[in-house]
Enzyme design. Structure first.
Site, short mmCIF file in Angstrom:
data_model
loop_
_atom_site.label_atom_id
_atom_site.label_comp_id
_atom_site.label_asym_id
_atom_site.label_seq_id
_atom_site.Cartn_x
_atom_site.Cartn_y
_atom_site.Cartn_z
N ASN A 220 35.00 36.23 47.04
CA ASN A 220 35.29 36.71 48.40
C ASN A 220 34.01 37.27 49.02
O ASN A 220 32.95 37.26 48.39
CB ASN A 220 36.41 37.75 48.39
CG ASN A 220 36.07 38.94 47.52
OD1 ASN A 220 35.14 39.67 47.81
ND2 ASN A 220 36.81 39.12 46.43
N ASP A 289 42.84 38.87 43.15
CA ASP A 289 44.20 39.07 42.64
C ASP A 289 44.60 37.94 41.68
O ASP A 289 45.43 38.14 40.80
CB ASP A 289 45.19 39.13 43.81
CG ASP A 289 45.00 40.40 44.63
OD1 ASP A 289 44.69 41.44 44.02
OD2 ASP A 289 45.12 40.34 45.87
N LYS A 299 32.56 20.25 34.26
CA LYS A 299 32.68 20.11 35.71
C LYS A 299 33.79 19.10 36.05
O LYS A 299 33.82 18.01 35.46
CB LYS A 299 31.34 19.63 36.27
CG LYS A 299 31.32 19.55 37.77
CD LYS A 299 29.97 19.05 38.28
CE LYS A 299 30.10 18.71 39.74
NZ LYS A 299 28.97 17.94 40.23
N ASP A 318 45.78 44.67 37.46
CA ASP A 318 45.29 45.61 38.48
C ASP A 318 44.52 46.73 37.76
O ASP A 318 45.11 47.56 37.06
CB ASP A 318 46.49 46.18 39.27
CG ASP A 318 46.02 46.97 40.48
OD1 ASP A 318 45.10 47.81 40.32
OD2 ASP A 318 46.56 46.76 41.57
N PHE A 335 40.48 51.85 47.33
CA PHE A 335 40.08 51.36 48.65
C PHE A 335 41.12 50.34 49.11
O PHE A 335 41.61 49.57 48.28
CB PHE A 335 38.69 50.72 48.61
CG PHE A 335 37.60 51.69 48.95
CD1 PHE A 335 37.30 52.75 48.09
CD2 PHE A 335 36.88 51.56 50.13
CE1 PHE A 335 36.31 53.66 48.41
CE2 PHE A 335 35.88 52.48 50.46
CZ PHE A 335 35.60 53.52 49.60
N1 CTP Z 1 42.15 46.72 42.63
C1 CTP Z 1 41.89 46.71 41.28
N2 CTP Z 1 42.26 45.63 40.53
C2 CTP Z 1 42.88 44.57 41.10
C3 CTP Z 1 43.16 44.59 42.48
C4 CTP Z 1 42.77 45.68 43.23
O1 CTP Z 1 41.29 47.66 40.76
N3 CTP Z 1 43.22 43.55 40.34
C5 CTP Z 1 41.78 47.91 43.43
C6 CTP Z 1 40.69 47.67 44.45
O2 CTP Z 1 39.42 47.94 43.91
C7 CTP Z 1 41.07 48.66 45.54
C8 CTP Z 1 42.57 48.73 45.48
O3 CTP Z 1 42.91 48.29 44.16
O4 CTP Z 1 40.59 49.96 45.26
C9 CTP Z 1 43.29 47.94 46.52
O5 CTP Z 1 43.10 46.60 46.33
P1 CTP Z 1 43.81 45.46 47.23
O6 CTP Z 1 43.42 44.14 46.69
O7 CTP Z 1 43.50 45.71 48.66
O8 CTP Z 1 45.32 45.77 46.96
P2 CTP Z 1 46.41 44.91 46.34
O9 CTP Z 1 47.16 45.78 45.41
O10 CTP Z 1 45.86 43.67 45.74
O11 CTP Z 1 47.35 44.55 47.59
P3 CTP Z 1 47.27 43.34 48.67
O12 CTP Z 1 46.55 42.19 48.06
O13 CTP Z 1 48.70 43.10 48.92
O14 CTP Z 1 46.59 43.89 49.88
#
Ligand code: CTP
Length: 419
Positions: A220, A289, A299, A318, A335
């Site tokens: 990303n 995610d 490849k 997470d 965040f």
């Molecule tokens: N985060 C994390 N590990 C993941 C996903 C997220 O530690 N696998 C942490 C990010 O570093 C951030 C927070 O969780 O501090 C929010 O991440 P975000 O991706 O915005 O939230 P999600 O729970 O994935 O929700 P959504 O994708 O629905 O916005």
């Protein structure tokens, strides 16, 4: 990048002792002035053989002091006048001989006399002394230099690190003076308030890279700048900082331990075992995610096929939620990068991940930029940073955020020990 006047209103006495690294001190004066400081330069006779006082007078905008006996000073005491009201004395380069003189409390030249006569005790008037050593590798490792460095540190001087590499004499090793920008970064840290002294902070930053095959992957647009700025701000605040970074192109802040990872799984494997040893965990990383369920060993070839391949995805763990669920979690700050309904989504994440604090921002508007605007969301309040809802450069924001986290951690610790 906009200029940040980190040293605005500060008076820095910059001392140069004799060494080829004096050439770097021209850039150092320029950076001090650019950061808003008033630089007052003192040179030893040895330093004046490497570069001229006229050069540093032109760069600092002030006459350079070289003599103990100076009739230009109304009271004839430059060694007193220089440090009264100063914020720091910085000697760069600090030669082996100069450090030896300091260790013995000698004062036969203006610079060592100025260092000795500076207000050094514990009162408000205290003027810190920073030394940026510069010498040949044999001199650096000599037991006499080691002894002298230990002595000046015990007497209260802050001895900055040295670089390793090619030396002017043709040898290779430790003892090069660190670059001017690094000296300024260390000086700013030394002059910063220390609300996180003795605390350990773990930070994740940047994107993750989820490999599809050996040459492709899913990632990303996160630049890592906010996480790196927070790491720098936490170090300035006195913390012991570990930064776990995905693939980014941002230099490591001074004094910060950095661990590089690629994927979310690698980030998890580094963070989870380390988390409990920290008082604060700040998750700024834009962790993917999902990852491809299968990693292709080779490849994936187009091979003349007209049909695009399809990929199955598997969910990544997470990291933040896992840290917050530890038996004794650090103070966890999440965040939330959103494209709409910032408060609503941020508070939802706060509850879902069981966090005391989440920092919301409008992701697409801030990725890769040098400035940002934040919304601090806890269970009962939402506070914009900056307060007027405008935007601020990421380093200034990070400093305010770190001070706020330190304040909340202290309140959190008090509330815990009361129950
Ligand atoms: N985060 C994390 N590990 C993941 C996903 C997220 O530690 N696998 C942490 C990010 O570093 C951030 C927070 O969780 O501090 C929010 O991440 P975000 O991706 O915005 O939230 P999600 O729970 O994935 O929700 P959504 O994708 O629905 O916005």
């Amino acid at each position: 990048m906009t200029d940040i006047f980190d040293l605005a209103g500060r008076r820095v006495v910059l001392g140069l002792s004799g060494g080829i690294a004096c050439y770097k001190s021209c850039e150092l004066v320029r950076l001090l002035v650019k950061a808003g400081a008033e630089a007052r330069v003192v040179m030893t006779a040895g330093a004046a053989r490497f570069i001229t006082p006229d050069t540093l007078q032109a760069l600092s905008g002030h006459p350079v002091a070289t003599e103990i006996w100076d009739a230009r000073e109304p009271n004839g005491m430059p060694h007193i006048n220089l440090t009264r009201g100063a914020d720091a004395v910085l000697v760069a380069p600090a030669s082996a001989d100069f450090i030896a003189r300091l260790a013995q409390g000698r004062s036969e030249d203006l610079l060592s006399l100025t260092c000795l006569a500076r207000p050094w005790g514990s009162g408000n008037q205290r003027v810190p002394l920073l030394l940026a050593p510069a010498m040949n590798r044999e001199m650096w490792s000599h037991p006499a230099t080691r002894r002298n460095l230990a002595q000046v540190a015990a007497d209260g001087a802050l001895v900055l690190a040295v670089d390793s590499g090619d030396q002017a004499c043709g040898e290779v090793g430790d003892g090069r003076m660190i670059e001017a920008a690094a000296i300024v970064e260390d000086l700013i840290a030394a002059l910063s308030p220390k609300p996180l002294a003795g605390r350990s902070v773990l930070i994740t930053a940047g994107p993750t890279f989820e490999a599809i095959d050996p040459v492709r992957g899913i990632t990303n647009l996160s630049s890592g700048k906010m996480g790196f700025a927070l790491a720098r701000a936490a170090r300035e605040a006195g913390a012991n900082v570990t930064l776990v970074a995905g693939p980014v192109h941002v230099p490591t802040p001074r004094g910060v331990r950095r661990v590089d990872v690629q994927s979310a799984a690698q980030m998890y494997d580094v963070v989870l075992p380390a988390a409990s040893a920290n008082e604060i965990f700040i998750a700024t990383a834009a962790v993917a995610d999902w990852r491809p369920a299968q990693l292709s060993e080779h490849k994936i070839k187009k091979g003349g096929k007209k049909v695009a391949p399809t990929f199955e995805l598997a969910e990544n763990a997470d990291i933040l939620a896992a840290v917050a669920a530890l038996p004794v979690p650090p103070y966890c700050v999440g965040f939330a990068a959103e494209s709409e309904k910032l408060l609503e989504h941020a508070r939802d994440k706060l509850r879902r991940k069981k966090l005391p604090l989440i920092v919301g921002n409008l992701g697409p508007a801030t990725f890769g930029r040098d400035d940002n605007a934040l919304l601090l969301v806890d269970e009962t309040s939402a506070t914009p940073l900056p307060a007027d809802g405008s935007s601020l450069d990421k380093l200034s924001l990070a400093r305010v955020l770190v001070a706020e986290i330190a304040r909340r951690l202290a309140a959190h610790t008090r509330a815990r020990s009361a129950t």
